[in-house]
Write a protein that holds these residues in place. Structure first.
Motif, PDB file in Angstrom:
ATOM      1  N   UNK A 117      37.759 -12.557   9.057  1.00  0.00           N
ATOM      2  CA  UNK A 117      38.419 -11.399   8.324  1.00  0.00           C
ATOM      3  C   UNK A 117      37.454 -10.232   8.328  1.00  0.00           C
ATOM      4  N   UNK A 118      36.113 -10.316   8.328  1.00  0.00           N
ATOM      5  CA  UNK A 118      35.193  -9.353   8.170  1.00  0.00           C
ATOM      6  C   UNK A 118      34.800  -8.842   9.571  1.00  0.00           C
ATOM      7  N   UNK A 119      35.230  -9.355  10.573  1.00  0.00           N
ATOM      8  CA  UNK A 119      35.022  -9.235  11.769  1.00  0.00           C
ATOM      9  C   UNK A 119      33.403  -9.122  12.108  1.00  0.00           C
ATOM     10  N   UNK A 120      32.785 -10.176  11.758  1.00  0.00           N
ATOM     11  CA  UNK A 120      31.187 -10.354  11.937  1.00  0.00           C
ATOM     12  C   UNK A 120      30.991 -11.530  12.819  1.00  0.00           C
ATOM     13  N   UNK A 121      29.826 -11.253  13.539  1.00  0.00           N
ATOM     14  CA  UNK A 121      29.635 -12.343  14.396  1.00  0.00           C
ATOM     15  C   UNK A 121      28.831 -13.269  13.661  1.00  0.00           C
ATOM     16  N   UNK A 122      29.113 -14.563  14.011  1.00  0.00           N
ATOM     17  CA  UNK A 122      28.480 -15.694  12.970  1.00  0.00           C
ATOM     18  C   UNK A 122      28.679 -17.280  13.722  1.00  0.00           C
ATOM     19  N   UNK A 123      27.500 -17.579  14.112  1.00  0.00           N
ATOM     20  CA  UNK A 123      27.450 -19.165  14.411  1.00  0.00           C
ATOM     21  C   UNK A 123      27.212 -20.139  13.343  1.00  0.00           C
ATOM     22  N   UNK A 124      28.172 -21.229  13.379  1.00  0.00           N
ATOM     23  CA  UNK A 124      28.089 -21.974  12.280  1.00  0.00           C
ATOM     24  C   UNK A 124      27.809 -23.604  13.018  1.00  0.00           C
TER      25      UNK A 124
END
Length: 249
Positions: free
Chosen positions: A105-112
């Motif tokens: 939703x925030x359009x941010x890159x994130x690896x979980x």
């Protein structure tokens, strides 16, 4: 149409980890849908923003958020440094799914990464920062020791660990809480229950007690970090919150 920002969930658990117990961030699994609302009401965002400011993360640096839960500290890092490369680590798959939805939703890159604090997802000397907020008190003695040692392994020389957690005694008012009433799982009742859980955890949990005094500083020093110290603290509604930092020599 612009390409969507990459968000992914990886599973680094070993077969032995599959049945490994953990304490959810909300204390109870059924409380997870209410967790983000609770943290907003509790003012946790201010703790995250302060932690990020103290960490001193620079553009393009690599960061692992240990015990990331639904991703709020990770998002605070990315809000301050959009070019930082952030990985969130947590054993709770449902919390990671929520973090992934929020990242999209925030359009941010994130690896979980689904995994545990004692096995940080990074090669040796690969990270600039390890950060963690209100997660260490969920971890038992062996896990705490292993986390500190693995953070030292994963950080480059000069890399920094920044930990935010409860430390120091809670006030009488914070310990008092309110009587428990269980009449279903309404949002208001869930928030009240979360408040009671947090107060009780700070006041009575023996793992939280290990944070009191110089508990976190000692943990990091014993693992081999240099200049481990409390850099700030605040008196939160649930108890004293300490900000501790250390640098890998």
């Amino acid at each position: 149409m612009a390409a969507s920002t990459p968000v992914r969930i990886l599973d680094q658990r070993t077969p032995e980890d599959r049945d490994r117990p953990f304490l959810p961030g909300a204390g109870k699994r059924w409380l997870l849908p209410f967790y983000d609302a609770f943290t907003r009401v509790a003012g946790v965002r201010a703790l995250h923003e302060r932690a990020v400011g103290l960490a001193g993360i620079e553009p393009g640096q690599t960061v692992v958020d240990v015990g990331c839960g639904t991703g709020n500290l990770s998002f605070a890092v990315l809000a301050a440094q959009p070019s930082a490369r952030v990985t969130g680590l947590d054993p709770d798959r449902d919390a990671l799914r929520r973090a992934a939805r929020k990242a999209r939703r925030r359009n941010v890159p994130l690896t979980l990464v689904q995994g545990y604090a004692d096995r940080i997802p990074a090669e040796d000397a690969a990270l600039d920062h390890v950060v963690s907020s209100l997660a260490l008190h969920h971890v038992d003695d062996d896990g705490r020791t292993a986390f500190a040692r693995d953070a030292l392994r994963a950080l480059r020389p000069g890399g920094r660990v920044t930990i935010v957690d409860f430390g120091g005694p809670a006030s009488t008012a914070e310990q008092a809480g309110h009587p428990t009433h269980r009449h279903g799982h309404s949002a208001l009742q869930a928030l009240r229950h979360l408040t009671r859980l947090m107060r009780s955890r700070v006041a009575h949990n023996p793992v939280v007690a290990r944070n009191h005094g110089n508990g976190i500083v000692t943990l990091l020093t014993d693992a081999g970090f240099g200049d481990a110290r409390e850099v700030a603290h605040t008196d939160h509604r649930f108890g004293r919150v300490t900000f501790v930092q250390a640098t890998r020599p």
